[in-house]
Write a protein that holds these residues in place. Structure first.
Motif, PDB file in Angstrom:
ATOM      1  N   MET A 147      60.667 -14.443 -24.196  1.00  0.00           N
ATOM      2  CA  MET A 147      60.830 -13.313 -25.101  1.00  0.00           C
ATOM      3  C   MET A 147      60.545 -13.730 -26.539  1.00  0.00           C
ATOM      4  O   MET A 147      59.996 -12.952 -27.329  1.00  0.00           O
ATOM      5  N   ASP A 148      60.896 -14.955 -26.881  1.00  0.00           N
ATOM      6  CA  ASP A 148      60.604 -15.465 -28.221  1.00  0.00           C
ATOM      7  C   ASP A 148      59.096 -15.570 -28.432  1.00  0.00           C
ATOM      8  O   ASP A 148      58.576 -15.255 -29.509  1.00  0.00           O
ATOM      9  N   VAL A 149      58.387 -16.004 -27.384  1.00  0.00           N
ATOM     10  CA  VAL A 149      56.928 -16.075 -27.466  1.00  0.00           C
ATOM     11  C   VAL A 149      56.348 -14.668 -27.621  1.00  0.00           C
ATOM     12  O   VAL A 149      55.432 -14.440 -28.412  1.00  0.00           O
ATOM     13  N   ARG A 150      56.896 -13.711 -26.867  1.00  0.00           N
ATOM     14  CA  ARG A 150      56.439 -12.321 -27.009  1.00  0.00           C
ATOM     15  C   ARG A 150      56.624 -11.835 -28.444  1.00  0.00           C
ATOM     16  O   ARG A 150      55.765 -11.140 -28.989  1.00  0.00           O
ATOM     17  N   ALA A 151      57.758 -12.195 -29.043  1.00  0.00           N
ATOM     18  CA  ALA A 151      58.036 -11.774 -30.416  1.00  0.00           C
ATOM     19  C   ALA A 151      57.016 -12.363 -31.391  1.00  0.00           C
ATOM     20  O   ALA A 151      56.703 -11.757 -32.422  1.00  0.00           O
ATOM     21  N   CYS A 152      56.512 -13.542 -31.073  1.00  0.00           N
ATOM     22  CA  CYS A 152      55.499 -14.177 -31.929  1.00  0.00           C
ATOM     23  C   CYS A 152      54.116 -13.553 -31.729  1.00  0.00           C
ATOM     24  O   CYS A 152      53.347 -13.405 -32.680  1.00  0.00           O
ATOM     25  N   ILE A 153      53.800 -13.192 -30.482  1.00  0.00           N
ATOM     26  CA  ILE A 153      52.442 -12.787 -30.133  1.00  0.00           C
ATOM     27  C   ILE A 153      52.208 -11.284 -30.230  1.00  0.00           C
ATOM     28  O   ILE A 153      51.238 -10.822 -30.845  1.00  0.00           O
TER      29      ILE A 153
ATOM     30  N   ASN B  87      39.974  -9.891 -28.681  1.00  0.00           N
ATOM     31  CA  ASN B  87      39.965 -11.349 -28.581  1.00  0.00           C
ATOM     32  C   ASN B  87      40.328 -11.738 -27.150  1.00  0.00           C
ATOM     33  O   ASN B  87      41.500 -11.647 -26.763  1.00  0.00           O
ATOM     34  N   PRO B  88      39.354 -12.149 -26.334  1.00  0.00           N
ATOM     35  CA  PRO B  88      39.632 -12.440 -24.928  1.00  0.00           C
ATOM     36  C   PRO B  88      40.630 -13.577 -24.715  1.00  0.00           C
ATOM     37  O   PRO B  88      41.329 -13.606 -23.710  1.00  0.00           O
ATOM     38  N   LEU B  89      40.728 -14.504 -25.661  1.00  0.00           N
ATOM     39  CA  LEU B  89      41.718 -15.579 -25.504  1.00  0.00           C
ATOM     40  C   LEU B  89      43.131 -15.027 -25.635  1.00  0.00           C
ATOM     41  O   LEU B  89      44.051 -15.467 -24.940  1.00  0.00           O
ATOM     42  N   LEU B  90      43.311 -14.056 -26.526  1.00  0.00           N
ATOM     43  CA  LEU B  90      44.621 -13.417 -26.648  1.00  0.00           C
ATOM     44  C   LEU B  90      44.966 -12.657 -25.375  1.00  0.00           C
ATOM     45  O   LEU B  90      46.125 -12.623 -24.960  1.00  0.00           O
ATOM     46  N   VAL B  91      43.971 -12.044 -24.744  1.00  0.00           N
ATOM     47  CA  VAL B  91      44.222 -11.332 -23.480  1.00  0.00           C
ATOM     48  C   VAL B  91      44.696 -12.315 -22.424  1.00  0.00           C
ATOM     49  O   VAL B  91      45.656 -12.064 -21.691  1.00  0.00           O
ATOM     50  N   ARG B  92      44.035 -13.454 -22.355  1.00  0.00           N
ATOM     51  CA  ARG B  92      44.385 -14.465 -21.341  1.00  0.00           C
ATOM     52  C   ARG B  92      45.795 -15.001 -21.591  1.00  0.00           C
ATOM     53  O   ARG B  92      46.594 -15.133 -20.658  1.00  0.00           O
ATOM     54  N   LEU B  93      46.108 -15.298 -22.834  1.00  0.00           N
ATOM     55  CA  LEU B  93      47.442 -15.794 -23.160  1.00  0.00           C
ATOM     56  C   LEU B  93      48.489 -14.715 -22.875  1.00  0.00           C
ATOM     57  O   LEU B  93      49.560 -14.991 -22.327  1.00  0.00           O
ATOM     58  N   HIS B  94      48.172 -13.486 -23.247  1.00  0.00           N
ATOM     59  CA  HIS B  94      49.076 -12.369 -22.975  1.00  0.00           C
ATOM     60  C   HIS B  94      49.354 -12.240 -21.487  1.00  0.00           C
ATOM     61  O   HIS B  94      50.499 -12.045 -21.070  1.00  0.00           O
ATOM     62  N   ASP B  95      48.306 -12.345 -20.654  1.00  0.00           N
ATOM     63  CA  ASP B  95      48.490 -12.225 -19.208  1.00  0.00           C
ATOM     64  C   ASP B  95      49.461 -13.284 -18.685  1.00  0.00           C
ATOM     65  O   ASP B  95      50.325 -13.005 -17.852  1.00  0.00           O
ATOM     66  N   ARG B  96      49.319 -14.500 -19.175  1.00  0.00           N
ATOM     67  CA  ARG B  96      50.187 -15.583 -18.697  1.00  0.00           C
ATOM     68  C   ARG B  96      51.624 -15.355 -19.139  1.00  0.00           C
ATOM     69  O   ARG B  96      52.569 -15.521 -18.358  1.00  0.00           O
ATOM     70  N   VAL B  97      51.816 -14.929 -20.378  1.00  0.00           N
ATOM     71  CA  VAL B  97      53.166 -14.662 -20.867  1.00  0.00           C
ATOM     72  C   VAL B  97      53.785 -13.508 -20.086  1.00  0.00           C
ATOM     73  O   VAL B  97      54.970 -13.528 -19.751  1.00  0.00           O
ATOM     74  N   GLN B  98      52.973 -12.505 -19.764  1.00  0.00           N
ATOM     75  CA  GLN B  98      53.489 -11.371 -18.987  1.00  0.00           C
ATOM     76  C   GLN B  98      53.934 -11.804 -17.591  1.00  0.00           C
ATOM     77  O   GLN B  98      54.929 -11.295 -17.062  1.00  0.00           O
ATOM     78  N   GLU B  99      53.212 -12.725 -16.994  1.00  0.00           N
ATOM     79  CA  GLU B  99      53.626 -13.255 -15.692  1.00  0.00           C
ATOM     80  C   GLU B  99      55.007 -13.892 -15.794  1.00  0.00           C
ATOM     81  O   GLU B  99      55.854 -13.738 -14.914  1.00  0.00           O
TER      82      GLU B  99
END
Length: 230
Positions: free
Chosen positions: A103-109, A162-174
């Motif tokens: 959740m802290d990572v979500r708050a950053c991203i 930004n496709p890298l942000l999409v990829r990072l977002h997907d992993r955080v969502q998992e």
């Protein structure tokens, strides 16, 4: 005059096809590596011309959602599926991470991603977000609401351009899936999430980057309070 009207009609149908296929990619129905049917078959199943399908696929290709190769057809791409993108997200081990950390990572991203979406989202992207909000409004089943919620946030990441942000977002969502367990998705929380999503979408629609950042930050903070308990 008639030619212009016909052209406009085809463009509108192409946008509709593009939005429909994009939705299937965003919600995971079509995953990385999946191959789309041939243009003729897609046109028949969707009830549109091959020209509309071709234009829609061209739009998805430009936005990095599919790859079109002569002789191989159209394949769904993995956002940020480069070596850099995979390395960026691949080091996150679910067994060593607590929900509070995620959740802290979500708050950053997420606020930053929402701000970028406000800067880059097209009218078609805004329409996609609004369609998701309409579905959320009438959804009371936690599992279905969770899927719409995932798709809404993934769409915002996609519109950050930004496709890298999409990829990072997907992993955080998992990693944050525990926050969407059915017992946590109460009717009250779903109502709150819908309102918070509406504020994010409104800021993106207005191109209000600061407003989108603030609305997304407030949403993540709200979720964090609810999943951490009293």
């Amino acid at each position: 005059m008639e030619t212009g009207a016909a052209s406009s009609g085809q463009t509108s149908r192409a946008d509709a096809v593009s939005s429909r296929l994009e939705r299937l990619i965003l919600d995971g129905t079509l995953g990385p590596g999946d191959r789309l049917p041939p243009e003729r078959e897609l046109a028949g199943s969707l009830g549109v011309s091959r020209g509309s399908v071709r234009e829609a696929l061209r739009d998805l290709e430009v936005r990095g959602l599919v790859d079109r190769t002569r002789g191989r057809g159209t394949t769904v791409l993995r956002p940020g599926g480069t070596l850099t993108g995979l390395a960026l997200a691949g080091g996150l081990d679910a067994n060593q991470i607590e929900l509070a950390q995620v959740m802290d990572v979500r708050a950053c991203i997420e606020p930053s991603v929402a701000g970028r979406a406000a800067r880059h989202a097209t009218a078609q992207g805004v329409a996609q977000l609004e369609a998701l909000l309409v579905e959320m409004e009438g959804e009371s089943r936690p599992a279905h609401f969770a899927r719409l919620d995932r798709t809404f946030h993934r769409a915002i990441a996609q519109y950050s351009n930004n496709p890298l942000l999409v990829r990072l977002h997907d992993r955080v969502q998992e990693l944050t899936e525990p926050s969407r367990r059915e017992h946590l998705l109460t009717a009250d929380r779903m109502r709150s999430s819908r309102r918070e999503h509406e504020r994010i979408a409104a800021a993106i629609r207005a191109g209000d980057e600061a407003g989108a950042v603030a609305a997304a930050a407030a949403h993540v903070a709200s979720v964090q309070r609810r999943v951490s308990g009293p």
